[in-house]
Every structure is written in C-alpha cells, then in structure tokens.
Write a protein that holds these residues in place. Structure first.
Motif, PDB file in Angstrom:
ATOM      1  N   THR A   1       0.855  -1.175   0.000  1.00 41.99           N
ATOM      2  CA  THR A   1       0.000   0.000   0.000  1.00 41.99           C
ATOM      3  C   THR A   1       0.897   1.233   0.000  1.00 41.99           C
ATOM      4  N   VAL A   2       0.555   2.200  -0.831  1.00 43.34           N
ATOM      5  CA  VAL A   2       1.355   3.417  -0.941  1.00 43.34           C
ATOM      6  C   VAL A   2       1.282   4.216   0.356  1.00 43.34           C
ATOM      7  N   ASP A   3       2.441   4.555   0.905  1.00 41.20           N
ATOM      8  CA  ASP A   3       2.529   5.516   2.002  1.00 41.20           C
ATOM      9  C   ASP A   3       2.592   6.907   1.370  1.00 41.20           C
ATOM     10  N   HIS A   4       3.569   7.100   0.479  1.00 41.27           N
ATOM     11  CA  HIS A   4       3.661   8.314  -0.331  1.00 41.27           C
ATOM     12  C   HIS A   4       4.747   8.146  -1.374  1.00 41.27           C
ATOM     13  N   VAL A   5       4.813   9.104  -2.311  1.00 44.61           N
ATOM     14  CA  VAL A   5       5.875   9.113  -3.312  1.00 44.61           C
ATOM     15  C   VAL A   5       7.016   9.935  -2.747  1.00 44.61           C
ATOM     16  N   ASP A   6       8.209   9.363  -2.812  1.00 43.56           N
ATOM     17  CA  ASP A   6       9.403   9.992  -2.257  1.00 43.56           C
ATOM     18  C   ASP A   6      10.434  10.119  -3.380  1.00 43.56           C
ATOM     19  N   GLY A   7      10.439  11.260  -4.050  1.00 43.80           N
ATOM     20  CA  GLY A   7      11.355  11.456  -5.181  1.00 43.80           C
ATOM     21  C   GLY A   7      10.978  10.558  -6.335  1.00 43.80           C
ATOM     22  N   ASP A   8      11.889   9.653  -6.704  1.00 47.86           N
ATOM     23  CA  ASP A   8      11.630   8.729  -7.805  1.00 47.86           C
ATOM     24  C   ASP A   8      11.309   7.319  -7.311  1.00 47.86           C
ATOM     25  N   ARG A   9      10.791   7.247  -6.074  1.00 44.34           N
ATOM     26  CA  ARG A   9      10.432   5.958  -5.475  1.00 44.34           C
ATOM     27  C   ARG A   9       9.063   6.042  -4.816  1.00 44.34           C
ATOM     28  N   ILE A  10       8.417   4.894  -4.717  1.00 44.01           N
ATOM     29  CA  ILE A  10       7.166   4.772  -3.968  1.00 44.01           C
ATOM     30  C   ILE A  10       7.513   4.163  -2.615  1.00 44.01           C
ATOM     31  N   LYS A  11       7.127   4.843  -1.548  1.00 44.54           N
ATOM     32  CA  LYS A  11       7.329   4.324  -0.199  1.00 44.54           C
ATOM     33  C   LYS A  11       6.065   3.560   0.175  1.00 44.54           C
ATOM     34  N   LEU A  12       6.238   2.305   0.568  1.00 46.91           N
ATOM     35  CA  LEU A  12       5.112   1.464   0.969  1.00 46.91           C
ATOM     36  C   LEU A  12       4.937   1.513   2.480  1.00 46.91           C
ATOM     37  N   THR A  13       3.707   1.312   2.928  1.00 51.15           N
ATOM     38  CA  THR A  13       3.422   1.340   4.365  1.00 51.15           C
ATOM     39  C   THR A  13       4.073   0.156   5.074  1.00 51.15           C
ATOM     40  N   LYS A  14       4.304   0.327   6.360  1.00 48.02           N
ATOM     41  CA  LYS A  14       4.867  -0.752   7.179  1.00 48.02           C
ATOM     42  C   LYS A  14       3.870  -1.889   7.363  1.00 48.02           C
ATOM     43  N   ALA A  15       2.582  -1.571   7.310  1.00 46.16           N
ATOM     44  CA  ALA A  15       1.544  -2.560   7.618  1.00 46.16           C
ATOM     45  C   ALA A  15       1.629  -3.798   6.725  1.00 46.16           C
ATOM     46  N   ASP A  16       2.085  -3.645   5.485  1.00 46.52           N
ATOM     47  CA  ASP A  16       2.186  -4.780   4.567  1.00 46.52           C
ATOM     48  C   ASP A  16       3.534  -5.470   4.639  1.00 46.52           C
ATOM     49  N   SER A  17       4.421  -4.938   5.447  1.00 40.75           N
ATOM     50  CA  SER A  17       5.777  -5.474   5.528  1.00 40.75           C
ATOM     51  C   SER A  17       5.843  -6.632   6.514  1.00 40.75           C
ATOM     52  N   PRO A  18       6.476  -7.727   6.127  1.00 44.56           N
ATOM     53  CA  PRO A  18       6.612  -8.834   7.078  1.00 44.56           C
ATOM     54  C   PRO A  18       7.577  -8.465   8.196  1.00 44.56           C
ATOM     55  N   GLN A  19       7.407  -9.115   9.333  1.00 49.37           N
ATOM     56  CA  GLN A  19       8.326  -8.878  10.436  1.00 49.37           C
ATOM     57  C   GLN A  19       9.722  -9.299   9.997  1.00 49.37           C
TER      58      GLN A  19
END
Length: 84
Positions: A23-41
């Motif tokens: 899930t998109v957290d926000h666009v950071d320059g030339d990258r998409i930052k994804l939310t932590k919620a979808d990240s595995p431990q």
C-alpha cells in the motif's frame, strides 16, 4: 513514464500478475514508499519496515487508483529497498 502525481496515498500496489504487493505511504522522489503494515516482520524481530519501489516499475494507474507494476509481485519484492 507515469505521472507520479496520479499516485495517491493508501492506493493498493499490485504486480503485473495481479498479486498484492503493498500500500502506498507516499511518493518519495523517484520511489514509492510502501506502508509498514504490509511489511513482514524482519528476521531480527523488529517488526515491519518501510520498503521502496522505483517509479520506473509503474506500468499504469488504473481507473480505481490501483498502481499496477510492470513486474510480477515476486520480481518486485526482490527489488525492494528497505528504509534505513
């Protein structure tokens, strides 16, 4: 290249194969930052971390706001960059 201003916060990111990547957290320059919620431990037990994907992987922004990548989900995950 896709207009990065069309990428909205909280939009779903899917691979070319239709598999959910994050899930998109926000666009950071030339990258998409994804939310932590979808990240595995992480292996160190520290919990999820933000991951980044290059904007160059974006194939299209669908009419419902979903960000579809040109790479499959498995390939996109291999290209993750972790937040420091």
């Amino acid at each position: 290249m896709v207009d990065k201003s069309a990428i909205q916060e909280h939009a779903e990111v899917i691979g070319a194969d239709g598999v959910h990547i994050g899930t998109v957290d926000h666009v950071d320059g030339d990258r998409i930052k994804l939310t932590k919620a979808d990240s595995p431990q992480s292996e160190d037990g520290q919990g999820g971390k933000h991951h980044y994907l290059p904007l160059g992987l974006v194939a299209e922004i669908e009419s419902d706001g979903v960000v579809r990548l040109s790479a499959t989900a498995a390939n996109a995950v291999e290209l993750f960059e972790e937040a420091e």
